[in-house]
Design a protein around this motif. Structure first.
Motif, PDB file in Angstrom:
ATOM      1  N   SER A   1       0.831  -1.202   0.000  1.00  0.00           N
ATOM      2  CA  SER A   1       0.000   0.000   0.000  1.00  0.00           C
ATOM      3  C   SER A   1       0.867   1.255   0.000  1.00  0.00           C
TER       4      SER A   1
ATOM      5  N   LEU B   1       3.969  -2.107  -7.669  1.00  0.00           N
ATOM      6  CA  LEU B   1       3.607  -3.455  -7.237  1.00  0.00           C
ATOM      7  C   LEU B   1       4.240  -4.524  -8.119  1.00  0.00           C
TER       8      LEU B   1
ATOM      9  N   SER C   1      -3.484  -8.311  -6.352  1.00  0.00           N
ATOM     10  CA  SER C   1      -4.090  -7.409  -7.331  1.00  0.00           C
ATOM     11  C   SER C   1      -4.244  -6.031  -6.713  1.00  0.00           C
ATOM     12  N   THR C   2      -4.683  -5.097  -7.513  1.00  0.00           N
ATOM     13  CA  THR C   2      -4.886  -3.725  -7.031  1.00  0.00           C
ATOM     14  C   THR C   2      -6.198  -3.573  -6.261  1.00  0.00           C
ATOM     15  N   ASP C   3      -6.938  -4.658  -6.095  1.00  0.00           N
ATOM     16  CA  ASP C   3      -8.213  -4.619  -5.363  1.00  0.00           C
ATOM     17  C   ASP C   3      -8.094  -5.185  -3.952  1.00  0.00           C
TER      18      ASP C   3
ATOM     19  N   ALA D   1      -3.891   3.895  -1.332  1.00  0.00           N
ATOM     20  CA  ALA D   1      -3.979   3.139  -2.585  1.00  0.00           C
ATOM     21  C   ALA D   1      -2.899   2.062  -2.597  1.00  0.00           C
ATOM     22  N   ILE D   2      -2.925   1.256  -3.647  1.00  0.00           N
ATOM     23  CA  ILE D   2      -1.894   0.235  -3.847  1.00  0.00           C
ATOM     24  C   ILE D   2      -0.719   0.879  -4.576  1.00  0.00           C
TER      25      ILE D   2
ATOM     26  N   ASN E   1       2.209   1.928  -6.971  1.00  0.00           N
ATOM     27  CA  ASN E   1       2.342   1.797  -8.427  1.00  0.00           C
ATOM     28  C   ASN E   1       3.574   0.987  -8.821  1.00  0.00           C
TER      29      ASN E   1
END
Length: 397
Positions: free
Chosen positions: A258, A267, A325-327, A262-263, A265
């Motif tokens: 995180s 990742l 994932s980004t979720d 947000a996650i 960028n």
């Protein structure tokens, strides 16, 4: 297995039925036996047509499937499903399977839809009380977890006057994991730790009791369990086992995915570098564990892969990385660090990745005071670099 049935009839059937009734009435009025015979044959045809549209597809089910298929990017495999038919025979049907574009089908036509979904169409026929295998050649495209989001069976009428659509309501228990690629990382030199372990070195205060390298004469103070009784019987004097000097070398890789709300960028880069470090640990016979600040339902509120060694253990870590994932729902990283610190889970070498705020840095300082080497994974000029976390020196190339 539950299917949602939809019957799509030819729009001209209703008009044909009206004309057929008119022709039948006229034939009866003029007493034309040929016309009446055609009328009765057409009525029989429409009855058979309706019966077929109602009954076809009953008894279709998905049998044994490979629950989890694992592959790397650009690797080719076959995704197979067993189809069972306990109803009437099906001819000239089409099976449409929808999934994410994590993998790409090969050898069958497919279309790309909304949300990176792929729909592949497969010709399909199966007899009554028969079993068949649907095999889809696929190629890994990118890291991720791929599952079937929709499966539809389109069955046309034998004479082309309509079709039946069967949408599967149950989940297909088959997934594909595409592992991340490895991106090389420059590793800073790590000091030897004076802790009990099984990594052989030239000099150490500790020994690997499972690696005996010889015997020597017994001296006062040697442990009784270290006496080598066979050598003692052979030489006639007490002999003590000599073990290879060893130390502990264990990595813990803790990733903060995180970045504020947000996650991060970075990742994908972090995942690729972590995959490489796990491969490096396997090659160097190093025990490693993996921590991710992703919310979990296990004993810990975050993802935690306990210490292990070898290729099987690396595969478990790769599966965790592949499903990110980004979720994801995340846990604040300082809570993860505090939990590891209080439970004394941090080994001799601690590698962190991701954004570190003041609370994380304060906890890393406390961890470092326990004679633990703390390293930070950074991305510098599109290159993964692992250095001591409180230093900005780059690893020499």
């Amino acid at each position: 297995m539950k299917w949602k049935r939809e019957i799509v009839e030819d729009p001209y059937i209703s008009m044909t039925l009206v004309l057929l009734v008119i022709v039948g009435a006229v034939s009866f009025y003029v007493q034309s036996y040929v016309g009446l015979g055609i009328f009765l044959l057409m009525i029989l045809y429409f009855r058979v047509h309706q019966w077929y549209m109602v009954k076809v597809g009953e008894g279709i089910s998905i049998g044994r499937t490979i629950k989890r298929l694992r592959l790397h990017a650009d690797e080719e495999q076959k995704w197979e499903f067993q189809i069972q038919n306990r109803g009437i025979s099906i001819w000239g049907a089409t099976l449409k399977v929808t999934f994410k574009d994590i993998v790409i089908p090969k050898g069958y036509p497919y279309t790309t839809g909304v949300g990176d979904n792929i729909e592949v169409s497969i010709p399909f026929s199966i007899r009554k009380n028969d079993e068949g295998i649907i095999s889809i050649p696929i190629i890994g495209k990118r890291r991720g977890l791929c599952r079937i989001t929709k499966m539809q069976l389109e069955i046309p009428h034998l004479f082309g006057s309509g079709k039946v659509l069967l949408d599967l309501l149950d989940n297909v228990p088959s997934t594909i994991i595409v592992f991340p690629v490895n991106s090389p990382v420059k590793m800073a030199e790590q000091k030897l730790t004076w802790k009990q372990g099984d990594v052989p070195i030239q000099h150490s205060l500790f020994y690997d009791v499972f690696h005996q390298i010889g015997t020597r004469d017994y001296v006062q103070g040697d442990r009784f369990q270290d006496v080598h009784w066979k050598a003692t019987a052979r030489t006639g004097s007490l002999q003590t086992k000599i073990y290879a000097p060893a130390t502990q070398k264990e990595w813990m890789i803790a990733i903060n995915i995180s970045d504020r709300y947000a996650i991060t960028n970075q990742l994908e880069e972090i995942i690729e570098y972590t995959s490489y470090m796990m491969q490096l640990a396997v090659e160097q016979n190093i025990t490693f564990s993996l921590v991710l600040n992703v919310r979990s339902q296990g004993l810990t509120p975050y993802y935690y892969l306990p210490p292990g060694i070898g290729r099987v253990h690396r595969q478990r870590g790769m599966e965790l990385l592949s499903t990110l994932s980004t979720d994801e729902f995340t846990v604040p990283f300082h809570i993860v660090l505090k939990s590891l610190y209080l439970r004394q889970l941090v080994p001799s070498i601690f590698i962190v990745a991701g954004v570190m705020e003041k609370r994380e840095e304060s906890l890393l300082t406390n961890i470092e005071k326990q004679n633990i080497q703390v390293f930070k994974l950074k991305v510098e000029q599109k290159q993964g670099v692992v250095t001591l976390w409180n230093r900005s020196l780059k690893v020499p190339s």
